[in-house]
Design a protein around this motif. Structure first.
Motif, PDB file in Angstrom:
ATOM      1  N   TRP A 151      -5.094 -38.313  18.193  1.00 36.71           N
ATOM      2  CA  TRP A 151      -4.669 -39.636  18.640  1.00 36.71           C
ATOM      3  C   TRP A 151      -4.055 -40.391  17.473  1.00 36.71           C
ATOM      4  N   HIS A 152      -2.936 -41.072  17.714  1.00 38.68           N
ATOM      5  CA  HIS A 152      -2.290 -41.810  16.643  1.00 38.68           C
ATOM      6  C   HIS A 152      -1.567 -43.047  17.171  1.00 38.68           C
ATOM      7  N   GLN A 153      -1.854 -44.153  16.527  1.00 37.46           N
ATOM      8  CA  GLN A 153      -1.082 -45.384  16.724  1.00 37.46           C
ATOM      9  C   GLN A 153      -0.043 -45.420  15.616  1.00 37.46           C
ATOM     10  N   VAL A 154       1.186 -45.817  15.954  1.00 40.73           N
ATOM     11  CA  VAL A 154       2.274 -45.796  14.977  1.00 40.73           C
ATOM     12  C   VAL A 154       2.860 -47.196  14.850  1.00 40.73           C
ATOM     13  N   GLU A 155       2.804 -47.732  13.633  1.00 41.47           N
ATOM     14  CA  GLU A 155       3.366 -49.048  13.361  1.00 41.47           C
ATOM     15  C   GLU A 155       4.569 -48.906  12.440  1.00 41.47           C
ATOM     16  N   ALA A 156       5.687 -49.464  12.850  1.00 42.21           N
ATOM     17  CA  ALA A 156       6.856 -49.592  11.991  1.00 42.21           C
ATOM     18  C   ALA A 156       6.811 -50.985  11.383  1.00 42.21           C
ATOM     19  N   THR A 157       6.906 -51.071  10.074  1.00 41.82           N
ATOM     20  CA  THR A 157       6.565 -52.340   9.423  1.00 41.82           C
ATOM     21  C   THR A 157       7.735 -53.064   8.769  1.00 41.82           C
ATOM     22  N   ASP A 158       8.919 -52.454   8.691  1.00 47.83           N
ATOM     23  CA  ASP A 158      10.079 -53.130   8.113  1.00 47.83           C
ATOM     24  C   ASP A 158      10.943 -53.727   9.230  1.00 47.83           C
ATOM     25  N   PRO A 159      11.872 -54.611   8.889  1.00 48.32           N
ATOM     26  CA  PRO A 159      12.731 -55.198   9.929  1.00 48.32           C
ATOM     27  C   PRO A 159      13.536 -54.156  10.711  1.00 48.32           C
ATOM     28  N   VAL A 160      13.991 -53.071  10.032  1.00 47.57           N
ATOM     29  CA  VAL A 160      14.675 -51.968  10.692  1.00 47.57           C
ATOM     30  C   VAL A 160      14.018 -50.670  10.237  1.00 47.57           C
ATOM     31  N   ASN A 161      13.715 -49.799  11.193  1.00 45.20           N
ATOM     32  CA  ASN A 161      12.979 -48.575  10.885  1.00 45.20           C
ATOM     33  C   ASN A 161      13.614 -47.398  11.623  1.00 45.20           C
ATOM     34  N   VAL A 162      13.703 -46.269  10.939  1.00 47.56           N
ATOM     35  CA  VAL A 162      14.234 -45.042  11.529  1.00 47.56           C
ATOM     36  C   VAL A 162      13.272 -43.908  11.193  1.00 47.56           C
ATOM     37  N   LEU A 163      12.882 -43.169  12.213  1.00 53.05           N
ATOM     38  CA  LEU A 163      12.002 -42.023  12.031  1.00 53.05           C
ATOM     39  C   LEU A 163      12.630 -40.816  12.707  1.00 53.05           C
ATOM     40  N   VAL A 164      12.517 -39.658  12.074  1.00 54.99           N
ATOM     41  CA  VAL A 164      12.974 -38.393  12.645  1.00 54.99           C
ATOM     42  C   VAL A 164      11.749 -37.502  12.812  1.00 54.99           C
ATOM     43  N   ASN A 165      11.563 -36.950  14.009  1.00 59.55           N
ATOM     44  CA  ASN A 165      10.393 -36.090  14.180  1.00 59.55           C
ATOM     45  C   ASN A 165      10.763 -34.757  14.813  1.00 59.55           C
ATOM     46  N   TYR A 166       9.861 -33.806  14.633  1.00 59.91           N
ATOM     47  CA  TYR A 166       9.991 -32.467  15.209  1.00 59.91           C
ATOM     48  C   TYR A 166       8.736 -32.154  15.996  1.00 59.91           C
ATOM     49  N   TRP A 167       8.914 -31.714  17.238  1.00 59.75           N
ATOM     50  CA  TRP A 167       7.798 -31.276  18.081  1.00 59.75           C
ATOM     51  C   TRP A 167       7.945 -29.793  18.385  1.00 59.75           C
ATOM     52  N   TRP A 168       6.881 -29.057  18.235  1.00 58.14           N
ATOM     53  CA  TRP A 168       6.854 -27.674  18.688  1.00 58.14           C
ATOM     54  C   TRP A 168       5.403 -27.224  18.799  1.00 58.14           C
ATOM     55  N   ASP A 169       5.182 -26.145  19.511  1.00 59.82           N
ATOM     56  CA  ASP A 169       3.844 -25.583  19.656  1.00 59.82           C
ATOM     57  C   ASP A 169       3.728 -24.412  18.695  1.00 59.82           C
ATOM     58  N   GLY A 170       2.998 -24.625  17.623  1.00 56.30           N
ATOM     59  CA  GLY A 170       2.918 -23.617  16.575  1.00 56.30           C
ATOM     60  C   GLY A 170       2.308 -22.304  16.996  1.00 56.30           C
ATOM     61  N   PHE A 171       1.562 -22.290  18.089  1.00 58.92           N
ATOM     62  CA  PHE A 171       0.884 -21.061  18.496  1.00 58.92           C
ATOM     63  C   PHE A 171       1.172 -20.693  19.946  1.00 58.92           C
TER      64      PHE A 171
END
Length: 331
Positions: free
Chosen positions: A234-254
């Motif tokens: 479980w994770h709550q995600v806070e972006a804290t600057d006026p402009v924020n950019v995140l890049v993520n990768y999802w995959w099932d490792g197994f």
């Protein structure tokens, strides 16, 4: 305290799978994305790179009134949400986010989970990570300062900060019963959320959450940093600057075939959850023996050649798959 990944674990996907993913615990990946060319020029360069890569698609944007404090959540009755959605050309949305970032008393704006291959095809090659499988495509998340409700992912996740800062608040899978998880079929963005996370101390609606309130793991990320979040954490995600950019990768490792554990759980809910307690306990013993295997393989006392469809081989997995499909069809 969440550990940082050793350099050897970041060499390639096989090393990452065996040294990080298999352990099933979050890992901080400091500086792993600092080589991305667009990070060299700071936030302005990141925004310019996104605009240059724009494929001309429209995206869904969340719009939150100033009164919600940029915390995207349900309304008080859990009937709807405290924000609206608007479909906007990507370029217009990004321009609007940047132009209003410093404005007083403005609505909060947020675009999430944008597949790079659809929206920003020129970006994918520029944001590669050597330990992420080559066939896994990045997704991009852009917005003002915001708080995304505590949720889990059914896939392994590497989240990289490209601009701004992110704070992750993490709880392990076993906290699920104390987070007061909301509806699984009425969600903000696909996954149910922990309603208790972010509530004030002593909230009488969520008494069991107090045992976890001060045990959350906090991770702060700067541009170029990343975090590996295992599936079901479980994770709550806070972006804290006026402009924020995140890049993520999802995959099932197994993953070893098309079967998804979440799908299996839903089917088990249909078949078992409403049966009498004694029968549920009996099925729990069977699941432990055949599925969770806390000690050993259920046929450990026989030579591998006698394991039949439980030998783990591709042909046997296909036989199990065929049997399940036949049973579901009533055959």
């Amino acid at each position: 305290m969440i550990a940082e990944a050793p350099a050897a674990a970041l060499a390639d996907p096989a090393a990452f799978r065996s040294q990080v993913v298999a352990a099933g615990a979050p890992v901080v990946l400091r500086g792993v994305a600092r080589h991305w060319p667009m990070l060299a020029g700071g936030r302005e360069a990141v925004i310019a790179a996104l605009l240059a890569a724009d494929a001309g698609q429209s995206a869904e944007m969340f719009i939150g009134r100033p009164a919600i404090g940029a915390r995207y959540f349900y309304d008080e009755a859990l009937a709807g949400f405290n924000f609206t959605r608007e479909t906007v050309p990507f370029r217009d949305a990004l321009t609007r986010i940047v132009a209003t970032a410093e404005a007083a008393d403005r609505p909060s704006l947020y675009m999430g989970s944008l597949p790079a291959e659809t929206y920003l095809p020129g970006i994918a090659a520029a944001v590669r990570l050597p330990f992420v499988p080559a066939d896994v495509s990045p997704r991009v998340w852009i917005g003002h300062a915001s708080s995304v409700a505590c949720h889990y992912d059914a896939m392994d996740n590497v989240a990289c900060v490209a601009a701004g800062r992110r704070r992750f608040t993490l709880y392990p899978p076993e906290a699920i019963g104390d987070l007061y998880v909301g509806p699984i079929d009425h969600t903000m963005a696909g996954q149910p959320v922990g309603l208790a996370v972010g509530s004030p101390p002593g909230n009488i609606r969520f008494p069991r959450f107090e045992r976890w309130r001060d045990r959350a793991e906090l991770v702060d990320l700067e541009p170029g940093d990343a975090l590996y979040v295992p599936k079901l954490w479980w994770h709550q995600v806070e972006a804290t600057d006026p402009v924020n950019v995140l890049v993520n990768y999802w995959w099932d490792g197994f993953a070893d075939g098309p079967e998804a554990p979440y799908t299996t759980m839903l089917l088990a809910m249909l078949a078992i959850a409403e049966r009498p307690a004694a029968e549920r306990a009996a099925w729990r013993a069977w699941f432990d023996h055949y599925v969770f295997r806390p000690e050993r393989h259920p046929l450990h006392f026989l030579p591998p050649a006698k394991h039949g469809i439980l030998d783990g081989q591709p042909a046997s997995r296909s036989r199990i798959r065929d049997l399940v499909m036949r049973l579901l069809r009533g055959g």
